[in-house]
Scaffold this active site. Structure first.
Site, short mmCIF file in Angstrom:
data_model
loop_
_atom_site.label_atom_id
_atom_site.label_comp_id
_atom_site.label_asym_id
_atom_site.label_seq_id
_atom_site.Cartn_x
_atom_site.Cartn_y
_atom_site.Cartn_z
N HIS A 1 2.92 14.86 4.30
CA HIS A 1 2.69 16.23 3.89
C HIS A 1 3.13 17.11 5.07
CE1 HIS A 1 0.41 14.43 0.65
NE2 HIS A 1 -0.28 13.76 1.55
N CYS B 1 -1.00 -3.63 4.09
CA CYS B 1 -1.78 -4.86 4.09
C CYS B 1 -0.87 -6.04 4.43
CB CYS B 1 -2.46 -5.06 2.74
SG CYS B 1 -1.32 -5.27 1.38
N SER C 1 0.84 -1.22 0.00
CA SER C 1 0.00 0.00 0.00
C SER C 1 0.87 1.26 0.00
CB SER C 1 -1.09 -0.01 1.06
OG SER C 1 -2.05 -1.04 0.73
#
Lengths: 124, 124
Positions: free
Chosen positions: A74, A89, A69
């Site tokens: 940010h 996952c 994944s």
């Protein structure tokens, strides 16, 4: 943070981490290294890393794309804030990656939420 | 879904969307187009799109990196499942992107959660 129980139905764990009171002015190379170390700590496989800086003393937006994944980052240096999300996952544990990123950014305050993704669909 | 109230303190909205009972075998070009249309619907600026396929009839993992944060996508065709997350700061509304992706994937069932990121830190 304690990892949620393993999701027996599916895809994985998704952790959203807000880090406050951090020095978010780190350069992109340092952040890329931290993302690679975070993925490694969770035994995740990095497919690609894309980081985009908005200029000197400005934030960055970026992601480590994983076979399992992703980790996104940010930063808002002007308010000493970093937003991370870690979605993994399989048997990868995002808490291990989170620990690496916590040690890297050293937040004085944080807010963490965790979701199991891919639970059985509603209305079944 | 109704958008949460605007976060007056900071960074933005983060929507996690689990789509079930979808045809998740779409090709990468179609998914890239859907991501670009989703970003456009939210008036977000695409910095880069990275999509990685795991082979024929297998899933993809990818992200649209935005100036306003990101849209990620991970698909599991074998269980007809798609996991999306849409994080947008500023005045961009992730619900608009979600609507585009909902129309693209046509999930029969879905689970959506939404978080305000960058709320005032705890312990203040």
């Amino acid at each position: 943070m304690t990892a949620p129980a393993v999701n027996p139905f599916g895809p994985g764990h998704h952790v959203l981490a807000d880090f406050w009171d951090v020095d978010a002015s780190c350069d992109i190379i340092a952040i890329e290294t931290a993302l690679r170390m975070a993925a490694l700590a969770s035994a995740a496989t990095v497919v690609d890393i894309r980081l985009h800086g908005f200029g000197e003393n400005a934030g960055i937006t970026g992601v480590a794309l994983l076979a399992e994944s992703h980790i996104s980052i940010h930063t808002w240096p002007e308010i000493s804030f970093v937003a991370l999300d870690i979605f993994m996952c399989g048997s990868c544990n995002p808490d291990n990656a989170l620990d690496v990123l916590r040690k890297f950014f050293k937040p004085k305050r944080e807010a963490i939420v965790s979701h199991l993704r891919g639970l059985p669909p509603p209305h079944v």
